[in-house]
Design a protein around this motif. Structure first.
Motif, PDB file in Angstrom:
ATOM      1  N   ILE A 194      -7.688   5.473  -6.580  1.00  0.00           N
ATOM      2  CA  ILE A 194      -6.882   4.264  -6.759  1.00  0.00           C
ATOM      3  C   ILE A 194      -7.401   3.413  -7.928  1.00  0.00           C
TER       4      ILE A 194
ATOM      5  N   ALA B 151      -7.729   8.217   1.371  1.00  0.00           N
ATOM      6  CA  ALA B 151      -7.632   6.799   1.742  1.00  0.00           C
ATOM      7  C   ALA B 151      -7.961   6.588   3.222  1.00  0.00           C
TER       8      ALA B 151
ATOM      9  N   THR C 190       2.356   1.883  -3.356  1.00  0.00           N
ATOM     10  CA  THR C 190       1.319   2.300  -4.303  1.00  0.00           C
ATOM     11  C   THR C 190       0.929   3.756  -4.080  1.00  0.00           C
ATOM     12  N   GLU C 191       0.697   4.109  -2.826  1.00  0.00           N
ATOM     13  CA  GLU C 191       0.284   5.497  -2.555  1.00  0.00           C
ATOM     14  C   GLU C 191       1.406   6.490  -2.854  1.00  0.00           C
TER      15      GLU C 191
ATOM     16  N   MET D  45       1.498   7.006  -6.501  1.00  0.00           N
ATOM     17  CA  MET D  45       0.401   7.889  -6.925  1.00  0.00           C
ATOM     18  C   MET D  45       0.731   9.355  -6.636  1.00  0.00           C
TER      19      MET D  45
ATOM     20  N   TRP E  73     -11.438   3.534  -3.538  1.00  0.00           N
ATOM     21  CA  TRP E  73     -10.732   2.827  -2.460  1.00  0.00           C
ATOM     22  C   TRP E  73     -11.695   1.905  -1.721  1.00  0.00           C
TER      23      TRP E  73
ATOM     24  N   TRP F  13       0.837  -1.213   0.000  1.00  0.00           N
ATOM     25  CA  TRP F  13       0.000   0.000   0.000  1.00  0.00           C
ATOM     26  C   TRP F  13       0.866   1.254   0.000  1.00  0.00           C
TER      27      TRP F  13
END
Lengths: 377, 363
Positions: free
Chosen positions: B168, B306, A152-153, A156, B138, A149
């Motif tokens: 996402i 998120a 991935t974040e 981004m 998300w 995670w």
């Protein structure tokens, strides 16, 4: 210095209210900060003319039409200077971003850059922040639920350089944990699955992969030397041991790092940002727990293979990871002043959705970090 | 109980020969028990789920009375979620893939039937997601990863390059495509058994009745024209059919608002919230003027979205399980990026609510 051909705009994400005749209330939407100050009618009219298009000369003309009086341009400049200092307006220069980031990045990360703009006064610092993110090299030990995670974040947000460390293979049961999980990935190395996923987010991403588990023998000095920021989510063989090894090396190289995941990550532990010389290091934490848990001596559990029975939801890992990424981006991009940073690890409870923080202080006599002096990044 | 087992998430600490403490690490609950002697402690700490009751009795040479006492004690420990029946027959089909979710839920139930019930409720649920943006994307994947197999997705938007930093699952290749199609593709890559009903529209004052009436849960992640407006439209449709709903997209300007969970007629509804918030926010606005600002662009940040989404997904799993009580009933919260704290505001049910009060139109 303000020139009469300059163009100003109200910063994005600001609401301006006029209370009564002369109190201006400024509301910074993204950060929820509010400031108030007294302003005369002239200042109010002036603010209403600032639109990101008119030059100061244009504004002067427009104001003169409205109040039918000749206005001294220095009076306008004076007010504008004050508004700049208060972070309410910024100069609206075209192409100012181009010394920092590409046009492509400007387009893609525009809203994020505006978000940064609410933290960073002036015209260029928000672009510098985005550049810092794009140029950073991030090393992640452990690319499972939380590590995946985080990668991935960060991708981004614009991070382009990763060094990834993980020896594991994707299993079907990873459907419940890994954001990069796809049915077709079952059986391949986690790093390959994650790489495929990151490359889709941004084809410009560079990834160096180490298909291995961290062991007490693994040499990590050189790889940490190559990274700007280090994240540990490796919980094999035990997060406490991997964190000690990594944190000690990072402290000696004076590199900020984040210990995420592990422990009770299924309870969404926030992990902790470690800034050498400023925050407690992993040894400070270890000493804290040694003291706090000195009377806590659990009996051996009757179930032998109980690691197979650990529970957790992907949304819990997402919370831990997102929390970590917020802190990491704040640090890398310099969004907030870390000199007085005092947050220590928090624990997020699924039942009540509250975060409880531990009160861990840096040990000035810590054998690992005690002698380290904080250096602003 | 056939094969008692100390739950994996339980840590046991023996304080003295008469006192044992169990700490339920997942739920942070504590059970302290007085016991007559060390033998009982040894017996408890040997419960690994491999032996039946009779085998345990033989091993510890228990007579009929002692056996009865032991069974009572086991029942007590089962009720307190310290031990559980190790019989796993019921979920073997899903066990391999979803064992972490199953193990997680297990900590919230004490009896066998409740376990089956909770997991089946999640597996057979139908979730409607309105809005596939900075929160909806998300939330959708979170639920798929926790076992939800049936979705209705409502959104007419297409993927834009400025979405990619906070929504996402959308990539550069997807720019220009319908968001719904991309989310469906991604869901199928995660789990080919997932079924998706696609509704290419923005919601409006006519609400979402036709979709809500079939749903186990509706999650509002839509902010066009405003979150408050979509919340009322969705709330009204859900109240009509008594469908639980979560306001996830209730963030302010893509920031960290944590919305409320509504269990119709058991908690404050969105109309109760609106009424109370209007009272709280009632200030003399005759004296206040908002200055108009031209050409503005509002900032947004993925990880903050998120945070809101992860909390909405947790609440969703609680609601869908029908066993775990959601936390955000009668309240909503905010996550503050400066202090990194969550704070909540409590809003109680309004007895005079136009919708769910004594004379409310849905009562």
């Amino acid at each position: 210095m303000i020139n009469q051909t300059d163009i100003y705009k109200i910063r994005d994400g600001i609401d301006v209210y006029l209370i009564g005749e002369e109190i201006l209330q400024i509301y910074f939407m993204n950060t929820r900060k509010q400031i108030q100050f007294k302003a005369n009618k002239f200042t109010v009219l002036l603010i209403e003319c600032i639109d990101g298009k008119k030059s100061i000369l244009d504004i002067k003309k427009k104001l003169e039409e409205r109040i039918e009086k000749i206005i001294d341009i220095d009076a306008i400049k004076q007010v504008l200077l004050l508004l700049v200092q208060k972070g309410i307006i910024v100069e609206n220069k075209q192409n100012v971003h181009s010394s920092y980031i590409s046009d492509e990045s400007k387009e893609r990360y525009d809203r994020q850059i505006n978000f940064f703009g609410d933290f960073l006064p002036g015209v260029v610092r928000k672009y510098e922040a985005q550049r810092e993110i794009e140029n950073s090299c991030i090393l992640i030990f452990g690319c499972g639920a939380v590590g995946g995670w985080i990668a991935t974040e960060l991708a981004m947000c614009g991070v382009r350089n990763f060094i990834l460390f993980d020896g594991d293979v994707v299993e079907k049961s990873d459907i419940t944990r890994h954001i990069y999980y796809k049915e077709e990935f079952a059986g391949i190395p986690k790093l390959d699955a994650l790489e495929a996923s990151l490359a889709k987010i941004n084809p410009k991403i560079n990834i160096t992969k180490y298909y291995q588990y961290l062991t007490p023998e693994t040499l990590i000095t050189n790889v940490i030397d190559k990274a700007d920021f280090i994240i540990n989510t490796a919980d094999e063989p035990y997060i406490g041991h991997t964190s000690l090894k990594i944190s000690r090396e990072c402290i000696s190289q004076k590199k900020a790092h984040y210990i995420a995941g592990g422990f009770d990550a299924h309870l969404a532990s926030t992990g902790e940002l470690i800034i050498p010389g400023l925050t407690p290091c992993v040894d400070c934490y270890a000493d804290y727990f040694k003291e706090a848990l000195k009377d806590w001596k659990p009996s051996p559990h009757p179930v032998k293979e109980r690691h197979l029975e650990i529970g957790g939801l992907s949304s819990m890992s997402l919370l831990s990871a997102s929390y970590a990424v917020i802190e990491i981006i704040k640090y890398i991009a310099g969004l907030t002043d870390f000199t007085n940073y005092s947050k220590s690890r928090g624990e997020f409870l699924f039942d009540t959705l509250d975060i409880n923080y531990l009160d861990v202080k840096r040990d000035e006599n810590c054998k690992t970090c005690g002698e380290i002096v904080y250096e602003k990044a | 109980m056939k094969k008692p087992k100390v739950r994996s998430s339980v840590s046991s600490v023996v304080h003295d020969i008469n006192t044992i403490e169990f700490f339920l690490t997942n739920t942070r609950r504590q059970v302290i028990m007085k016991v007559p002697n060390q033998n009982v402690i040894n017996l408890i700490l040997s419960l690994d789920g491999t032996r039946g009751i009779d085998e345990i009795c033989q091993e510890y040479e228990l007579d009929i009375l002692a056996k009865k006492n032991m069974i009572n004690m086991l029942k007590f420990l089962e009720r307190k979620n310290v031990i559980i029946d190790a019989d796993k027959e019921w979920y073997k089909e899903d066990y391999q893939r979803f064992r972490r979710v199953l193990n997680f839920i297990e900590d919230y139930v004490s009896v066998y039937d409740e376990k089956i019930h909770a997991w089946n409720n999640i597996r057979s649920s139908h979730v409607v997601i309105v809005g596939l943006g900075a929160v909806g994307t998300w939330v959708t994947y979170q639920l798929a990863q926790s076992g939800v197999k049936k979705f209705t997705l409502i959104d007419a938007d297409i993927v834009e390059i400025t979405n990619l930093h906070r929504q996402i699952g959308f990539t550069l290749d997807d720019v220009g495509e319908n968001k719904i199609d991309i989310v469906q593709r991604n869901l199928h890559e995660i789990d080919s058994e997932i079924s998706v009903e696609k509704v290419y529209k923005y919601i409006n004052e006519s609400g979402i009745e036709e979709f809500a009436k079939e749903a186990s849960l509706v999650i509002n992640c839509a902010d066009k024209p405003t979150v408050d407006q979509t919340t009322l439209w969705i709330g009204e449709s859900c109240m009509k059919y008594g469908v639980p709903h979560i306001i996830a997209g209730g963030y302010n300007l893509h920031l960290s608002l944590i919305g409320q969970t509504i269990l119709p007629f058991q908690s404050a509804c969105v109309k109760c919230f609106e009424t109370k918030l209007n009272e709280i926010n009632k200030i003399d606005i005759s004296n206040i003027r908002k200055l108009h600002i031209e050409n503005r662009k509002i900032g947004s940040f993925g990880p903050l979205c998120a945070i809101s989404a992860s909390i909405a997904a947790m609440e969703a799993i609680k609601v869908l399980s029908k066993v775990i009580l959601p936390a955000n009933i009668n309240r909503r919260g905010e996550f503050d990026i400066y202090s990194m704290n969550i704070s909540y505001m409590d809003i109680s049910h309004d007895d005079n609510c136009e919708w769910c009060g004594v004379n409310g139109k849905f009562c």
